[in-house]
Design a protein around this motif. Structure first.
Motif, PDB file in Angstrom:
ATOM      1  N   THR A 126      -8.842  -2.218  -5.883  1.00  0.00           N
ATOM      2  CA  THR A 126      -9.032  -0.768  -5.869  1.00  0.00           C
ATOM      3  C   THR A 126      -9.512  -0.337  -4.486  1.00  0.00           C
ATOM      4  O   THR A 126     -10.240  -1.065  -3.818  1.00  0.00           O
ATOM      5  CB  THR A 126     -10.073  -0.325  -6.910  1.00  0.00           C
ATOM      6  OG1 THR A 126     -11.320  -0.991  -6.636  1.00  0.00           O
ATOM      7  CG2 THR A 126      -9.622  -0.661  -8.312  1.00  0.00           C
ATOM      8  N   GLY A 127      -9.104   0.859  -4.072  1.00  0.00           N
ATOM      9  CA  GLY A 127      -9.605   1.391  -2.814  1.00  0.00           C
ATOM     10  C   GLY A 127      -8.520   1.987  -1.947  1.00  0.00           C
ATOM     11  O   GLY A 127      -7.339   1.955  -2.273  1.00  0.00           O
ATOM     12  N   LYS A 128      -8.964   2.541  -0.817  1.00  0.00           N
ATOM     13  CA  LYS A 128      -8.048   3.196   0.099  1.00  0.00           C
ATOM     14  C   LYS A 128      -8.685   3.270   1.475  1.00  0.00           C
ATOM     15  O   LYS A 128      -9.881   3.001   1.653  1.00  0.00           O
ATOM     16  CB  LYS A 128      -7.722   4.598  -0.393  1.00  0.00           C
ATOM     17  CG  LYS A 128      -8.906   5.555  -0.374  1.00  0.00           C
ATOM     18  CD  LYS A 128      -8.547   6.946  -0.871  1.00  0.00           C
ATOM     19  CE  LYS A 128      -8.292   6.923  -2.372  1.00  0.00           C
ATOM     20  NZ  LYS A 128      -8.055   8.284  -2.922  1.00  0.00           N
ATOM     21  N   PHE A 178       0.847  -1.189   0.000  1.00  0.00           N
ATOM     22  CA  PHE A 178       0.000   0.000   0.000  1.00  0.00           C
ATOM     23  C   PHE A 178       0.885   1.243   0.000  1.00  0.00           C
ATOM     24  O   PHE A 178       1.936   1.285   0.652  1.00  0.00           O
ATOM     25  CB  PHE A 178      -0.893   0.019   1.246  1.00  0.00           C
ATOM     26  CG  PHE A 178      -2.164  -0.768   1.113  1.00  0.00           C
ATOM     27  CD1 PHE A 178      -3.395  -0.155   1.263  1.00  0.00           C
ATOM     28  CD2 PHE A 178      -2.135  -2.133   0.837  1.00  0.00           C
ATOM     29  CE1 PHE A 178      -4.582  -0.870   1.159  1.00  0.00           C
ATOM     30  CE2 PHE A 178      -3.306  -2.861   0.724  1.00  0.00           C
ATOM     31  CZ  PHE A 178      -4.537  -2.231   0.879  1.00  0.00           C
ATOM     32  N   GLU A 235      -3.295   3.668   0.152  1.00  0.00           N
ATOM     33  CA  GLU A 235      -3.976   3.310  -1.098  1.00  0.00           C
ATOM     34  C   GLU A 235      -3.503   1.948  -1.587  1.00  0.00           C
ATOM     35  O   GLU A 235      -2.308   1.651  -1.614  1.00  0.00           O
ATOM     36  CB  GLU A 235      -3.732   4.368  -2.155  1.00  0.00           C
ATOM     37  CG  GLU A 235      -4.588   4.174  -3.392  1.00  0.00           C
ATOM     38  CD  GLU A 235      -4.792   5.471  -4.166  1.00  0.00           C
ATOM     39  OE1 GLU A 235      -5.498   5.438  -5.172  1.00  0.00           O
ATOM     40  OE2 GLU A 235      -4.237   6.517  -3.747  1.00  0.00           O
ATOM     41  N   MET A 236      -4.473   1.123  -2.003  1.00  0.00           N
ATOM     42  CA  MET A 236      -4.198  -0.238  -2.443  1.00  0.00           C
ATOM     43  C   MET A 236      -3.498  -0.260  -3.803  1.00  0.00           C
ATOM     44  O   MET A 236      -3.857   0.511  -4.694  1.00  0.00           O
ATOM     45  CB  MET A 236      -5.527  -1.008  -2.532  1.00  0.00           C
ATOM     46  CG  MET A 236      -5.414  -2.460  -2.947  1.00  0.00           C
ATOM     47  SD  MET A 236      -7.051  -3.238  -3.132  1.00  0.00           S
ATOM     48  CE  MET A 236      -7.648  -3.220  -1.440  1.00  0.00           C
ATOM     49  N   GLY A 280     -12.574   3.239   5.447  1.00  0.00           N
ATOM     50  CA  GLY A 280     -12.045   2.668   4.229  1.00  0.00           C
ATOM     51  C   GLY A 280     -13.103   2.162   3.276  1.00  0.00           C
ATOM     52  O   GLY A 280     -14.222   1.830   3.676  1.00  0.00           O
ATOM     53  N   THR A 281     -12.747   2.155   2.011  1.00  0.00           N
ATOM     54  CA  THR A 281     -13.579   1.503   1.002  1.00  0.00           C
ATOM     55  C   THR A 281     -12.636   0.857  -0.011  1.00  0.00           C
ATOM     56  O   THR A 281     -11.729   1.508  -0.522  1.00  0.00           O
ATOM     57  CB  THR A 281     -14.544   2.491   0.314  1.00  0.00           C
ATOM     58  OG1 THR A 281     -15.259   1.828  -0.740  1.00  0.00           O
ATOM     59  CG2 THR A 281     -13.821   3.684  -0.257  1.00  0.00           C
ATOM     60  N   TRP A 282     -12.808  -0.441  -0.241  1.00  0.00           N
ATOM     61  CA  TRP A 282     -11.906  -1.144  -1.155  1.00  0.00           C
ATOM     62  C   TRP A 282     -12.565  -2.405  -1.687  1.00  0.00           C
ATOM     63  O   TRP A 282     -13.571  -2.885  -1.144  1.00  0.00           O
ATOM     64  CB  TRP A 282     -10.592  -1.498  -0.450  1.00  0.00           C
ATOM     65  CG  TRP A 282     -10.748  -2.411   0.733  1.00  0.00           C
ATOM     66  CD1 TRP A 282     -10.889  -3.771   0.723  1.00  0.00           C
ATOM     67  CD2 TRP A 282     -10.806  -2.021   2.103  1.00  0.00           C
ATOM     68  NE1 TRP A 282     -11.015  -4.260   2.007  1.00  0.00           N
ATOM     69  CE2 TRP A 282     -10.958  -3.203   2.872  1.00  0.00           C
ATOM     70  CE3 TRP A 282     -10.714  -0.796   2.769  1.00  0.00           C
ATOM     71  CZ2 TRP A 282     -11.050  -3.190   4.257  1.00  0.00           C
ATOM     72  CZ3 TRP A 282     -10.801  -0.793   4.155  1.00  0.00           C
ATOM     73  CH2 TRP A 282     -10.966  -1.967   4.879  1.00  0.00           C
ATOM     74  N   ASN A 283     -11.976  -2.928  -2.757  1.00  0.00           N
ATOM     75  CA  ASN A 283     -12.445  -4.171  -3.351  1.00  0.00           C
ATOM     76  C   ASN A 283     -11.241  -4.926  -3.887  1.00  0.00           C
ATOM     77  O   ASN A 283     -10.576  -4.470  -4.821  1.00  0.00           O
ATOM     78  CB  ASN A 283     -13.453  -3.869  -4.470  1.00  0.00           C
ATOM     79  CG  ASN A 283     -14.063  -5.134  -5.029  1.00  0.00           C
ATOM     80  OD1 ASN A 283     -13.446  -5.814  -5.848  1.00  0.00           O
ATOM     81  ND2 ASN A 283     -15.260  -5.452  -4.589  1.00  0.00           N
ATOM     82  N   ASP A 323     -14.742  -7.001  -0.066  1.00  0.00           N
ATOM     83  CA  ASP A 323     -15.422  -5.799  -0.563  1.00  0.00           C
ATOM     84  C   ASP A 323     -15.958  -5.041   0.646  1.00  0.00           C
ATOM     85  O   ASP A 323     -16.913  -5.493   1.285  1.00  0.00           O
ATOM     86  CB  ASP A 323     -16.556  -6.207  -1.497  1.00  0.00           C
ATOM     87  CG  ASP A 323     -17.202  -5.004  -2.190  1.00  0.00           C
ATOM     88  OD1 ASP A 323     -16.719  -3.878  -1.975  1.00  0.00           O
ATOM     89  OD2 ASP A 323     -18.172  -5.210  -2.931  1.00  0.00           O
TER      90      ASP A 323
END
Length: 291
Positions: free
Chosen positions: A42-44, A23, A35-36, A58-61, A107
């Motif tokens: 994708t996401g951070k 990251f 950040e991924m 956070g929001t990521w997938n 997710d």
């Protein structure tokens, strides 16, 4: 894929994401954006580390199914965990008496909060009951909504995001520490304020008197005024004007109705008064909105 990280140590969590999962990090004031890498997904997330507690949004997938594990056992480091998703569901491994941290993290759109367990009573049964009751508390859900409505596209957004998470955390800790009867009384009051707001929203274009709203929701006028302002951040009169002006603007931009027709529709027979309110609210006259 397995994600193995020290869940209850913010610095170790951060370093693990950077060292083991590549990251990228960027510090901004008292937060760190992580950040991924694109090959993982994708996401951070934005991590906030305080003196004796921490939290992240956070929001990521991940591209592949990913399970999170931690070498920490639940309750290690004297910390209690809370996991909150976008739908407002709040869960806690500690309160649910679980031993391990193991979650599907493929997710995610959520918030994680870690606070000292010493803040709370040792009766997990009582805390669990309160946790379940909180899902029905609209004030809690409303504060959570402000968190999830706050963008975090870059580090500069972190100031607003931090303040909103801290506001929720203050309310949340107060609830968990409060006497249940006291909280239920407060909840009943909040329900009446929400009923008043719904009534105002439905009848915003009609002539509304405070006593009429008071009778409808079952509160005296003093409690109604204070509670309504606390909930909406506006006095009732200003809230009604705002609702009317926003409707007027939508009608000016989206319909062919005249200014006079719109003024009548939203409850102003005096077109001049309507125009002055509109000017004060939007910085231009209604007649200038379509130019």
């Amino acid at each position: 894929m397995e994600l193995l990280l020290p869940y209850l140590e913010p610095d170790g969590f951060k370093q693990g994401l950077m060292k083991d999962y590549r990251f990228c990090d960027k510090d901004f004031l008292n937060s760190t954006v992580l950040e991924m890498p694109e090959d993982l997904g994708t996401g951070k997330l934005i991590l906030f580390n305080k003196r004796n507690f921490h939290f992240f949004r956070g929001t990521w997938n991940f591209h592949e199914e990913t399970i999170f594990h931690s070498p920490h056992k639940v309750g290690d480091n004297g910390m209690m965990d809370f996991r909150i998703n976008k739908e407002g569901k709040i869960s806690s491994n500690f309160i649910n008496n679980e031993k391990e941290f193991e979650h599907n993290t493929t997710d995610i759109d959520g918030v994680r909060i870690f606070v000292p367990k010493s803040l709370f009573p040792k009766d997990n049964g009582l805390l669990k009951e309160k946790l379940e009751n909180a899902q029905r508390n609209y004030m809690s859900q409303d504060k959570l909504k402000t968190i999830f409505d706050t963008p975090f596209d870059d580090a500069s957004c972190s100031i607003i995001l931090e303040s909103r998470i801290l506001e929720f955390l203050s309310y949340w800790i107060h609830y968990l520490l409060s006497d249940e009867k006291t909280f239920e009384h407060k909840k009943a009051f909040e329900d009446k304020i929400k009923l008043a707001k719904d009534f105002v929203d439905t009848n915003a274009f009609q002539a509304l008197a405070i006593r009429e709203i008071s009778r409808y929701c079952g509160l005296n006028s003093s409690d109604l005024k204070k509670g309504f302002k606390d909930y909406t951040q506006l006095p009732i009169h200003q809230y009604i004007i705002k609702a009317r002006m926003e409707t007027a603007r939508s009608m000016l931009l989206e319909t062919e109705k005249s200014v006079g027709e719109i003024s009548d529709f939203i409850g102003y027979n005096n077109r001049g008064h309507f125009s002055q309110l509109y000017l004060r609210h939007f910085g231009k006259l209604p007649s200038e909105e379509r130019l």
